[in-house]
Design a protein around this motif. Structure first.
Motif, PDB file in Angstrom:
ATOM      1  N   HIS A  76      -8.672  -4.082   0.765  1.00  0.00           N
ATOM      2  CA  HIS A  76      -9.033  -2.675   0.830  1.00  0.00           C
ATOM      3  C   HIS A  76      -8.800  -1.937  -0.491  1.00  0.00           C
ATOM      4  O   HIS A  76      -8.158  -0.885  -0.521  1.00  0.00           O
ATOM      5  CB  HIS A  76      -8.300  -1.988   1.984  1.00  0.00           C
ATOM      6  CG  HIS A  76      -8.547  -2.638   3.312  1.00  0.00           C
ATOM      7  ND1 HIS A  76      -9.539  -2.212   4.174  1.00  0.00           N
ATOM      8  CD2 HIS A  76      -7.965  -3.713   3.903  1.00  0.00           C
ATOM      9  CE1 HIS A  76      -9.533  -2.995   5.247  1.00  0.00           C
ATOM     10  NE2 HIS A  76      -8.598  -3.916   5.098  1.00  0.00           N
ATOM     11  N   HIS A  80      -9.165   1.136   7.600  1.00  0.00           N
ATOM     12  CA  HIS A  80      -8.273   0.938   6.454  1.00  0.00           C
ATOM     13  C   HIS A  80      -6.935   0.397   6.946  1.00  0.00           C
ATOM     14  O   HIS A  80      -5.922   1.102   6.986  1.00  0.00           O
ATOM     15  CB  HIS A  80      -8.090   2.253   5.695  1.00  0.00           C
ATOM     16  CG  HIS A  80      -7.516   2.054   4.321  1.00  0.00           C
ATOM     17  ND1 HIS A  80      -8.251   1.535   3.284  1.00  0.00           N
ATOM     18  CD2 HIS A  80      -6.280   2.299   3.820  1.00  0.00           C
ATOM     19  CE1 HIS A  80      -7.493   1.473   2.202  1.00  0.00           C
ATOM     20  NE2 HIS A  80      -6.293   1.935   2.500  1.00  0.00           N
ATOM     21  N   GLY A 134       0.828  -1.207   0.000  1.00  0.00           N
ATOM     22  CA  GLY A 134       0.000   0.000   0.000  1.00  0.00           C
ATOM     23  C   GLY A 134       0.860   1.253   0.000  1.00  0.00           C
ATOM     24  O   GLY A 134       2.094   1.191   0.079  1.00  0.00           O
ATOM     25  N   SER A 158      -4.535  -1.904  -0.640  1.00  0.00           N
ATOM     26  CA  SER A 158      -4.809  -0.495  -0.905  1.00  0.00           C
ATOM     27  C   SER A 158      -4.263  -0.073  -2.271  1.00  0.00           C
ATOM     28  O   SER A 158      -4.743  -0.544  -3.298  1.00  0.00           O
ATOM     29  CB  SER A 158      -4.264   0.349   0.248  1.00  0.00           C
ATOM     30  OG  SER A 158      -4.709   1.677   0.173  1.00  0.00           O
TER      31      SER A 158
END
Length: 193
Positions: A120, A175, A19, A96
């Motif tokens: 996510h 998150h 991420g 992410s």
């Protein structure tokens, strides 16, 4: 794009995409928790550095900078085509920004992996013209403000139209990758060898 590799003891390959602000080591523990015997290739985003390191340019008004995004997806696919082929099953794992990058790969190469884990992801108006039999597992948190559950549900429905083996697991979290998320993935992701 640079990457870190670890040889495993079975025939499965995990390909990792961190991420925003992560690095090539960020998802190693998660991969090890899912299958400690898999080979690993962990890529590092080459946009910005350190706390803002990512795989593509930041969003503008909540939207992809499509020219940059497509250029980086194409560059990765060209690099991937030059890498030695892997003879076993391949699983792509992204969190992410890394999950969003994988979605760009699926737009252009829907059969790039046998299995895809999207932790996510954001619904950034991807366009899938074809699909594959890849198994796609999506996780997100009910309190995730960066990847709101309603938008991720819409993404899951869009993916399912082209990738029929798509499932979404909504967890009680924000998150971040939670212990509950890891436990879920350990139960549903069985070695493919």
């Amino acid at each position: 794009m640079d990457y870190f590799s670890i040889d495993g003891t079975n025939n499965e390959l995990f390909v990792l995409f961190h991420g925003t602000g992560g690095n090539e080591y960020s998802l190693l523990q998660i991969a090890g928790d899912i299958n400690p015997h898999a080979h690993i290739l962990s890529f590092i985003g080459d946009v910005d550095s350190h706390a803002s390191r990512r795989f593509f340019a930041p969003l503008q008004t909540g939207q992809l900078q499509r020219a940059d995004f497509n250029k980086r997806v194409d560059a990765f696919l060209a690099q991937w085509a030059e890498m030695p082929p892997h003879n076993g099953p391949i699983t792509f794992i992204g969190y992410s920004n890394g999950a969003n990058f994988i979605l760009g790969l699926l737009e252009k190469a829907p059969a790039i992996a046998a299995r895809v884990i999207l932790m996510h992801p954001s619904n950034l108006h991807y366009t899938f013209s074809t699909g594959s039999d890849a198994h796609i597992f999506i996780t997100t948190g009910a309190r995730d403000t960066l990847a709101p559950a309603g938008q991720v549900l819409a993404l899951e429905k869009q993916l399912r139209a082209h990738f029929p083996h798509t499932t979404l697991q909504l967890l009680d979290g924000a998150h971040e990758v939670s212990d509950e998320e890891i436990t879920y993935l350990q139960h549903v992701i069985q070695p493919l060898v």
